[in-house]
Design an enzyme around this catalytic site. Sequence first.
Site, short mmCIF file in Angstrom:
data_model
loop_
_atom_site.label_atom_id
_atom_site.label_comp_id
_atom_site.label_asym_id
_atom_site.label_seq_id
_atom_site.Cartn_x
_atom_site.Cartn_y
_atom_site.Cartn_z
N HIS A 164 -13.56 -0.77 -8.06
CA HIS A 164 -13.82 -1.50 -9.30
C HIS A 164 -13.00 -0.93 -10.44
CE1 HIS A 164 -17.08 -3.90 -7.65
NE2 HIS A 164 -17.57 -2.82 -7.08
N GLY B 145 -14.59 5.51 -2.84
CA GLY B 145 -13.74 4.33 -2.94
C GLY B 145 -14.37 3.22 -3.74
N LYS B 146 -15.50 3.51 -4.41
CA LYS B 146 -16.20 2.48 -5.16
C LYS B 146 -15.53 2.19 -6.49
CE LYS B 146 -20.68 3.78 -3.16
NZ LYS B 146 -22.02 4.36 -3.44
N ILE B 147 -14.93 3.21 -7.08
CA ILE B 147 -14.27 3.09 -8.38
C ILE B 147 -12.81 3.47 -8.23
CG2 ILE B 147 -14.26 3.86 -10.79
CD1 ILE B 147 -16.76 2.33 -10.04
#
Length: 429
Positions: A325, A353-355
């Site tokens: 994101h 790996g979310k941001i």
Amino acid sequence: MAKSGKSNGEGRGRGGFKSSRHGKASAAGPKAQQKLAAEAREKRGEQHTAHETSRFLKGQRIDPRRIDGKESVAELIDGTYLAYNAARLREACQLFTGKMLEPDVTVGLSITGALTPAGLGMSALIPLIEGGFVDWIISTGANLYHDTHFGLGLAMHRGNAQESDVVLREEGVVRIYDIFFDYDVLLSTDAFFRKIIGGKEFQRSMSSAEFHNLAGKYVREREKALGIGQKSLLSAAYTASVPIYTSSPGDSSIGMNIAALALDGNKLLLDPNRDVNETASIVLDAKRGGGKSGVMILGGGSPKNFMLQTEPQIQEVLGIDEKGHDYFLQITDARPDTGGLSGATPAEAVSWGKIDPDRLPDAVVCYLDSTVALPLLTSYAFAKHKPRTLKRLFDRREAMMAKLQKEYEKSSSQAPAIDQTDSKLPQHR
């Protein structure tokens, strides 16, 4: 015995500091000399000469406007919220309006905590939806259940949290901290959901977004029949085609009623697989369309994880190249050091790996009660940004899923050949 060579204090001034790590004069030099220089300046009547060439002193000077009651909410936040969590709220408001509300950003909102019973659905969330400031939502089922009370014309009241719960039970009054309501509000809302769920269009497997869209249609019809305007978040999302997902469908009175009807042979089944893939497709579509993905998280819990896991689903599980994101805005009262997800920082989310690590500066965590922060942020947003065109993502679900399916098949076809013929998996090294 001391080692040969320079003594520990050699090469240092009286203050005990090296002149500089970079060979330049340093403010951390001899303190006695600095003290005498300051006294000499004062005797000569010279103005203080701060070391404001430092990169650490480039921030806005603390010189707030006087509060006189004439300032707007936006002026109050920009002009006086200068430090501590007030500053984080200012940064959150500025990130939201300055970057997240650009036309090419798809904004996801996650909701935890009993916000709708407190009226925040009507006061803040519905305006954000109607203004095009929120494109898709993940909520606890409880927020959507209690939201429905208002759409059915049922009443919630302010109360005193110190009242005896034994007496309240005897009086048939239910409370959510300092919100009181008649027990029949629950029974009436249960009856409404059981009635609509019995309809033919509900007799199938569907995503929670499909279910909430259908439910929102019937809530909207009830609002119109009662002539009460738009009071329900579900109703507003239906009108604006904003998909609403719930990460734990069985964990609310809505899910409990669905389960009860299943005992009678009702065929409604909320499919979590569709929810996982549909939410991932929303994020992938935003990125592949040349845009960005922003998340606004109220509280934490399961909806926060469901919102953020879209990127690991895309990257780790489906094997599609992505970065995370672009914008992260969280309002929470949870601490990060307990290890719970509700308090986990955006920096920690980078490791999953979310941001996107390159966008980490565009991440703000505001440690504040959402019931305080959300109305302020909403008012600030409308003061600073004109409404956006609705993206109507619910209507585009099939196209977005087709894009996800295509990229998944492409990534799967590029997988390396498996050279292990043993039935046992190789041990992790």
